[in-house]
Design an enzyme around this catalytic site. Structure first.
Site, PDB file in Angstrom:
ATOM      1  N   ASN A 210       0.839  -1.196   0.000  1.00 29.48           N
ATOM      2  CA  ASN A 210       0.000   0.000   0.000  1.00 29.48           C
ATOM      3  C   ASN A 210       0.874   1.247   0.000  1.00 29.48           C
ATOM      4  O   ASN A 210       2.106   1.146  -0.062  1.00 29.48           O
ATOM      5  CB  ASN A 210      -0.962  -0.017   1.196  1.00 29.48           C
ATOM      6  N   PRO A 307      -3.316 -12.303   9.809  1.00 24.94           N
ATOM      7  CA  PRO A 307      -3.676 -12.139  11.226  1.00 24.94           C
ATOM      8  C   PRO A 307      -3.917 -10.670  11.547  1.00 24.94           C
ATOM      9  O   PRO A 307      -3.283  -9.779  10.962  1.00 24.94           O
ATOM     10  CB  PRO A 307      -2.459 -12.690  11.965  1.00 24.94           C
ATOM     11  N   ASP A 308      -4.836 -10.403  12.452  1.00 22.10           N
ATOM     12  CA  ASP A 308      -5.136  -9.035  12.881  1.00 22.10           C
ATOM     13  C   ASP A 308      -4.183  -8.688  14.023  1.00 22.10           C
ATOM     14  O   ASP A 308      -4.374  -9.099  15.165  1.00 22.10           O
ATOM     15  CB  ASP A 308      -6.589  -8.939  13.345  1.00 22.10           C
ATOM     16  N   LEU A 310      -3.383  -5.842  15.573  1.00 18.36           N
ATOM     17  CA  LEU A 310      -3.870  -4.970  16.632  1.00 18.36           C
ATOM     18  C   LEU A 310      -4.823  -5.713  17.563  1.00 18.36           C
ATOM     19  O   LEU A 310      -4.709  -5.635  18.796  1.00 18.36           O
ATOM     20  CB  LEU A 310      -4.547  -3.750  16.011  1.00 18.36           C
ATOM     21  N   PHE A 325      -5.008   3.001  14.577  1.00 20.33           N
ATOM     22  CA  PHE A 325      -5.200   4.011  13.541  1.00 20.33           C
ATOM     23  C   PHE A 325      -6.248   3.498  12.562  1.00 20.33           C
ATOM     24  O   PHE A 325      -6.262   2.312  12.221  1.00 20.33           O
ATOM     25  CB  PHE A 325      -3.898   4.283  12.784  1.00 20.33           C
TER      26      PHE A 325
END
Length: 402
Positions: A210, A307-308, A310, A325
């Protein structure tokens, strides 16, 4: 004095004989790593030439309120947003009087009204002028408004008088400028920050990523160290120097970032500023993928969830005070609030990346912080360095209150 490293300082030069000291002050500030832009009043130009200060600062000196060479001829707004500190040295009695009354009749006074940076004055004038009740009243009023006064000092003056009114020496002023950035609100606190993008390989040549530059996360790391924290910075691939006194861990993929973060636990505060890829290719090709003449114009990639990071860290038994964020292009506050609840966060920072002036790769930012009670605190657009310091102070207050 390391607190001046990479700080942006606007030096205002008023019309007094002490302006000769401003040249040495520019050198002292730059010696400590600060970037200096000089703004001169008409009177200041009578005592020292702009060419001298241009040579010492390495930048053209700003002279006029309406500058055709500045972007949109709004030089005062550009400088106001750019500055971390506005230091006026020398600050004459006339200049102090105009600032006290909110008069904006030249570039320097207009800049002071337009900035949200710390403003500091180094008074320089005849001892009788300094003692005059009007000057003393102006000095008191300016300090009540949050403007700092550096001095004046006492001693012999150009007019032959002896007394208070001398501008402080360059070394002293540089030290006091550094003290403006001394905030030990996070002394001894262990802070983990993620920054930058992640890259998810398709084959040995190509990857998915990104637009994140990492600038906001790195600015937060620098501000946190300045506040006294012990900072570990886990960063995806970026082209940024490591802030002084920060432990940096470089990673590539989302899974790499999660592993590095878990290895860095426990932490007292987590700030997840990285733009982590939500998905990755299910299979990474062993060799560069070639065009298949029988497949038409398309290429099919099967994607799986990453995987997340946060949510994983915020869900640990030893969870840190967790700040996320939310970089969104629409429905900013609605999506950010949902993410706050879903990931069990203490705070979330909402950032409108659809706005090119505050989006990915920009030098500035504007954010809204949302807490567990869905209260919103907005931070106006300014440099990412200033936003970072404001945000670190805000996070420190909420962390200590908890």
């Amino acid at each position: 004095m390391q607190r001046l490293y990479r700080k942006r300082i606007v030096l205002g030069v008023g019309g007094g004989i002490a302006a000769y000291k401003s040249a040495e002050l520019v050198r002292r500030l730059r010696d400590q790593g600060a970037e200096v832009r000089v703004v001169m009043t008409q009177g200041g130009r009578e005592f020292i030439t702009p060419l001298t200060l241009q040579a010492l600062s390495g930048h053209p000196v700003h002279l006029d309120l309406l500058d055709a060479a500045a972007e949109a001829a709004m030089g005062h707004i550009e400088l106001a947003r750019w500055a971390d500190l506005v230091l006026i040295a020398p600050a004459t009695a006339d200049l102090m009087a105009r600032l006290a009354q909110g008069i904006a009749n030249d570039l320097l006074t207009t800049l002071v009204l337009a900035t949200d940076a710390q403003v500091a004055l180094a008074p320089a004038m005849n001892q009788a002028m300094w003692r005059d009740p009007a000057t003393q009243a102006n000095a008191e009023l300016l300090q009540q408004r949050g403007i700092r006064l550096f001095g004046p000092g006492a001693g012999s003056q150009a007019c032959g008088d002896i007394g208070m009114g001398r501008m402080l020496e360059a070394d002293d002023l540089a030290q006091r400028a550094a003290d403006c950035f001394q905030r030990n609100v996070l002394d001894g606190v262990r802070l983990l920050i993620t920054a930058g993008p992640t890259q998810e390989n398709i084959d040995p040549v190509r990857y998915i990523t990104n637009h994140s530059s990492g600038k906001m996360g790195f600015a937060l790391a620098e501000a946190a160290v300045e506040a006294g924290a012990q900072v570990t910075l886990v960063s995806g691939p970026v082209f940024l120097p490591t802030p002084d006194r920060v432990q940096r861990i470089d990673v590539v993929s989302a899974r790499d970032m999660l592993a590095a973060c878990e290895a860095s636990m426990p932490a007292d505060i987590l700030i997840a500023a990285a733009a982590v890829a939500d998905y990755r290719p299910e299979v990474v090709a062993a060799h560069k993928l070639k065009k298949d003449p029988n497949s038409g114009d398309g290429l099919y990639l099967q994607m799986v969830r990453n995987p997340d990071i946060l949510a994983t860290l915020a869900g640990r038994p030893d969870r840190p005070f967790s700040v996320g964020f939310a970089a969104e292009t629409e429905n900013l506050l609605e999506y950010a609030s949902g993410k706050l609840k879903a990931k069990n966060l203490d705070l979330i920072v909402a950032n409108d990346v659809a706005n090119p002036s505050i989006g990915f790769n920009s030098e500035e930012n504007a954010i809204t912080v949302i807490d567990r009670q869905l209260r919103q605190t907005a931070f106006a657009q300014t440099s990412k360095g200033k936003i970072a310091r404001q945000l670190i102070t805000f996070i420190a207050d909420r962390y200590q209150a908890r």
